[in-house]
Write an enzyme that holds these catalytic residues in place. Structure first.
Site, mmCIF file in Angstrom:
data_model
loop_
_atom_site.group_PDB
_atom_site.id
_atom_site.type_symbol
_atom_site.label_atom_id
_atom_site.label_comp_id
_atom_site.label_asym_id
_atom_site.label_seq_id
_atom_site.Cartn_x
_atom_site.Cartn_y
_atom_site.Cartn_z
ATOM 1 N N ASP A 56 0.849 -1.196 0.000
ATOM 2 C CA ASP A 56 0.000 0.000 0.000
ATOM 3 C C ASP A 56 0.880 1.240 0.000
ATOM 4 O O ASP A 56 1.707 1.427 0.884
ATOM 5 C CB ASP A 56 -0.904 0.011 1.233
ATOM 6 C CG ASP A 56 -1.810 1.238 1.238
ATOM 7 O OD1 ASP A 56 -2.877 1.184 0.602
ATOM 8 O OD2 ASP A 56 -1.437 2.250 1.858
ATOM 9 N N TYR A 61 3.154 10.206 -0.822
ATOM 10 C CA TYR A 61 4.265 9.770 0.028
ATOM 11 C C TYR A 61 5.603 10.111 -0.640
ATOM 12 O O TYR A 61 5.974 9.519 -1.651
ATOM 13 C CB TYR A 61 4.210 8.265 0.303
ATOM 14 C CG TYR A 61 2.987 7.785 1.044
ATOM 15 C CD1 TYR A 61 2.208 8.655 1.805
ATOM 16 C CD2 TYR A 61 2.607 6.442 0.998
ATOM 17 C CE1 TYR A 61 1.079 8.203 2.488
ATOM 18 C CE2 TYR A 61 1.484 5.988 1.681
ATOM 19 C CZ TYR A 61 0.718 6.875 2.419
ATOM 20 O OH TYR A 61 -0.388 6.412 3.090
#
Length: 318
Positions: A56, A61
């Site tokens: 995931d 990010y």
């Protein structure tokens, strides 16, 4: 590890998946400090070698970097795991973060994620946050179209409440919800998890070890020495008065874990997996050793006496 079906999908996933938030590296608003890419790649490969079958990540990010690292790690592997990623948090050339669920923005995001991940189809594409709330229907309609077009296999959401889930359900079925859930953060217990169970919405929880707080490795000294760009420095749970209470909880987990040769973190993860509404937990790791310290949670089960011991602590220490 035994697998479980994720909601209405045909995906059968292991009880724990590799969480790729921290491997995005430093220098952005929700960073965990600097990170060595080679360590990240080794951590991903160790998790996959030990049986984990899904990763995931999210576009945000490391401002795209996490997705790129995931792609590097998977090069040369004979079979690839399921890849889950997310949209709705965007950034500009200065690295400043905004939020959009407009159709054009979501379409730009999915193309960029496919390119960074070096894949043709994303297994599970999720709305990261329901912001702006007024645009969740537009965003969800776009995800549904991306599924019809074959760019993504299944669609889910993250951080939605019951009312928001009901709104998007009217447009297209929700395969999964990704909420925060741990012994420290249990608010989804009341309404959200029961609703998901009733509606066959898979649940993959994030931060089951409360971002490292329940691993048994965290001390006041270590927290004081976290890098300046580690978001946890500002978290209430990592500061007094909550910190002392949370570290006492770790002692309870340690006591239970010692009887099974399990780490406090594995006990914390197993507690989240005990909830019948939960399909699986996202577990972050930054190096192979961290992977080895949590992998046992995939098969570890708490007995009733241990669950009662934890429940007693939570009742006496709200």
């Amino acid at each position: 590890m035994q697998t479980k079906q994720l909601g209405n999908s045909e995906l059968h996933i292991t009880p724990i998946g590799f969480g790729a938030w921290a491997i995005g590296g430093g220098g952005w608003a929700f960073a965990w400090g600097t990170q060595d890419d080679q360590e990240s790649i080794a951590a991903i490969n160790r998790a996959l070698d030990l049986g984990v079958n899904w990763i995931d990540t999210a576009a945000i990010y490391g401002l795209g970097h996490s997705e790129e690292v995931v792609a590097q790690a998977l090069k040369g592997r004979s079979s690839r795991p399921y890849i889950f990623t997310k949209c709705s948090m965007i950034w500009d050339e200065k690295g400043e973060i905004g939020r959009s669920l407009k159709t054009d923005s979501v379409r730009r995001e999915v193309e960029a994620s496919l390119r960074r991940l070096d894949i043709e189809t994303i297994d599970l594409y999720q709305i990261h946050w329901p912001n702006p709330d007024s645009d969740i229907e537009e965003g969800w309609t776009t995800l549904s179209k991306l599924k019809d077009e074959g760019k993504v296999r299944y669609i889910g959401v993250s951080n939605f409440n019951v009312e928001q889930l009901k709104r998007v359900q009217e447009i297209a079925p929700v395969t999964s919800l990704q909420p925060p859930y741990s012994l420290v953060k249990r608010d989804v217990d009341k309404e959200i998890l029961p609703f998901c169970k009733e509606n066959n919405i898979g649940v993959i929880v994030y931060s089951p070890m409360q971002s490292g707080l329940l691993t048994g490795k965290m001390t006041p000294e270590r927290i004081a020495n976290l890098p300046d760009d580690d978001w946890r420095r500002k978290s209430n749970e990592f500061q007094e008065p909550r910190l002392s209470r949370n570290l006492k909880l770790v002692e309870v987990l340690q006591h239970i874990g010692q009887q099974h040769d399990r780490s406090p973190g594995e006990v914390a993860i197993a507690w989240t997996l005990n909830n019948p509404a939960v399909t699986a937990a996202i577990v972050g790791a930054r190096n192979p050793k961290q992977v080895e310290g949590i992998i046992g949670a995939g098969e570890f089960r708490l007995n009733q006496q241990e669950l009662d011991e934890i429940a007693t602590f939570l009742r006496e220490n709200p």
